[in-house]
Design a protein around this motif. Structure first.
Motif, short mmCIF file in Angstrom:
data_model
loop_
_atom_site.label_atom_id
_atom_site.label_comp_id
_atom_site.label_asym_id
_atom_site.label_seq_id
_atom_site.Cartn_x
_atom_site.Cartn_y
_atom_site.Cartn_z
N ALA A 1 -30.45 -33.81 3.41
CA ALA A 1 -31.19 -34.55 2.39
C ALA A 1 -30.27 -34.79 1.18
N PRO A 2 -29.23 -35.61 1.35
CA PRO A 2 -28.26 -35.80 0.27
C PRO A 2 -28.84 -36.60 -0.89
N THR A 3 -28.32 -36.31 -2.08
CA THR A 3 -28.68 -37.07 -3.27
C THR A 3 -27.65 -38.19 -3.46
N GLU A 4 -27.89 -39.04 -4.45
CA GLU A 4 -26.92 -40.10 -4.77
C GLU A 4 -25.56 -39.49 -5.12
N ASP A 5 -25.57 -38.41 -5.91
CA ASP A 5 -24.31 -37.76 -6.31
C ASP A 5 -23.59 -37.18 -5.10
N ASP A 6 -24.35 -36.68 -4.13
CA ASP A 6 -23.74 -36.16 -2.91
C ASP A 6 -22.99 -37.25 -2.16
N ILE A 7 -23.56 -38.46 -2.13
CA ILE A 7 -22.93 -39.58 -1.44
C ILE A 7 -21.63 -39.96 -2.13
N VAL A 8 -21.62 -39.97 -3.45
CA VAL A 8 -20.40 -40.29 -4.21
C VAL A 8 -19.32 -39.25 -3.94
N ARG A 9 -19.71 -37.98 -3.97
CA ARG A 9 -18.74 -36.92 -3.71
C ARG A 9 -18.19 -37.00 -2.30
N LEU A 10 -19.06 -37.33 -1.36
CA LEU A 10 -18.62 -37.46 0.03
C LEU A 10 -17.64 -38.62 0.18
N ALA A 11 -17.94 -39.74 -0.47
CA ALA A 11 -17.06 -40.91 -0.40
C ALA A 11 -15.65 -40.55 -0.87
N ASP A 12 -15.57 -39.84 -1.99
CA ASP A 12 -14.27 -39.43 -2.52
C ASP A 12 -13.61 -38.38 -1.62
N SER A 13 -14.43 -37.48 -1.08
CA SER A 13 -13.90 -36.40 -0.25
C SER A 13 -13.27 -36.93 1.04
N ILE A 14 -13.93 -37.91 1.67
CA ILE A 14 -13.40 -38.47 2.91
C ILE A 14 -12.08 -39.17 2.66
N LEU A 15 -12.03 -40.00 1.61
CA LEU A 15 -10.81 -40.74 1.32
C LEU A 15 -9.68 -39.81 0.90
N SER A 16 -9.96 -38.87 0.00
CA SER A 16 -8.91 -37.95 -0.44
C SER A 16 -8.43 -37.08 0.71
N GLY A 17 -9.36 -36.73 1.63
CA GLY A 17 -8.98 -35.92 2.79
C GLY A 17 -7.99 -36.62 3.69
N ALA A 18 -8.09 -37.96 3.76
CA ALA A 18 -7.14 -38.71 4.58
C ALA A 18 -5.73 -38.61 4.03
N PHE A 19 -5.62 -38.45 2.72
CA PHE A 19 -4.30 -38.40 2.08
C PHE A 19 -3.77 -36.98 1.90
N THR A 20 -4.68 -36.03 1.67
CA THR A 20 -4.22 -34.68 1.35
C THR A 20 -4.52 -33.65 2.43
N GLY A 21 -5.35 -34.01 3.41
CA GLY A 21 -5.71 -33.07 4.46
C GLY A 21 -5.30 -33.58 5.83
N ASP A 22 -6.11 -33.24 6.82
CA ASP A 22 -5.87 -33.70 8.19
C ASP A 22 -6.42 -35.12 8.31
N PHE A 23 -5.54 -36.07 8.53
CA PHE A 23 -5.94 -37.48 8.58
C PHE A 23 -6.97 -37.72 9.68
N ALA A 24 -6.77 -37.12 10.84
CA ALA A 24 -7.69 -37.32 11.96
C ALA A 24 -9.08 -36.78 11.64
N VAL A 25 -9.13 -35.64 10.97
CA VAL A 25 -10.42 -35.05 10.59
C VAL A 25 -11.15 -35.98 9.62
N ALA A 26 -10.41 -36.54 8.68
CA ALA A 26 -11.02 -37.49 7.72
C ALA A 26 -11.61 -38.69 8.46
N MET A 27 -10.89 -39.18 9.47
CA MET A 27 -11.39 -40.31 10.25
C MET A 27 -12.66 -39.93 11.02
N GLU A 28 -12.69 -38.72 11.56
CA GLU A 28 -13.86 -38.27 12.30
C GLU A 28 -15.06 -38.09 11.38
#
Length: 219
Positions: A105-132
């Motif tokens: 049951a995500p809030t609007e703020d949760d969606i914003v944080r997720l959006a940033d987390s997925i993109l930043s994860g592609a650059f700073t974490g495991d790229f494949a995991v970010a894609m998944e």
């Protein structure tokens, strides 16, 4: 350049710029670098990024980065609707919730944080995991759209058959009003289904990119 840029040159620049950007962030410990990369669309404008990457195929690094940046922009702009669609598409937490990293049951703020987390994860974490994560997220939102489209289609059918909710008071021709309501519901349902279909394609693009990355073939 007269006649426009050479497609081969544009393709070369797209691949080299995407690889350079990814490499630059992965080898930097400066949080400001990560922040600048995350907000490049806001700072430089989507047209600049589109000129570089939007024509690249989905199974290429610039192509998938373009889709990832557009996903983030879309999630941030429509955070309220997307939070609702997630709750519709994922009413009970499943593996998709765990993969994407989203509460059921995500809030609007949760969606914003997720959006940033997925993109930043592609650059700073495991790229494949970010894609998944991106693939799992878009899959669920697409399902939410399809559920809402089905509901609207059912309402349109009920109105057409005369078994739907009563027509608002004050209309001069109740049958015409019901028909118009049904038409609007059907049109909106078609738009939702079209968006859902596009999201499902994008989800497959992200999953394919994850597989290519793990095999060292995403360039």
């Amino acid at each position: 350049m007269s006649g426009g840029a050479d497609p081969g040159v544009v393709n070369e620049i797209a691949h080299s710029s995407a690889a350079a950007l990814l490499d630059r962030v992965r080898h930097s410990e400066d949080p400001m670098v990560v922040e600048r990369v995350l907000t490049i669309v806001e700072r430089e404008g989507v047209d600049e990024i589109a000129e570089l990457w939007s024509s690249s195929p989905s199974d290429s690094l610039p192509g998938v980065l373009w889709r990832l940046y557009m996903l983030r922009a879309w999630m941030r702009e429509h955070r309220d609707a997307i939070a609702r669609l997630w709750r519709v598409g994922e009413p009970v937490a499943t593996s998709a919730s765990a993969i994407a990293g989203v509460d059921q049951a995500p809030t609007e703020d949760d969606i914003v944080r997720l959006a940033d987390s997925i993109l930043s994860g592609a650059f700073t974490g495991d790229f494949a995991v970010a894609m998944e994560r991106a693939a799992a997220f878009t899959d669920v939102v697409a399902l939410g759209l399809r559920v809402e489209a089905k509901h609207l289609s059912d309402m349109a059918g009920d109105l057409t058959a005369g078994s739907g909710p009563s027509v608002p008071a004050g209309t001069t021709d109740s049958s015409d009003s019901a028909a118009e309501h049904a038409k609007r519901h059907a049109t909106r349902a078609a738009r939702l289904m079209h968006t859902a279909a596009n999201l499902l394609v994008t989800a497959k693009d992200f999953q394919h990119a994850a597989n290519l990355w793990r095999r060292g073939k995403l360039e």
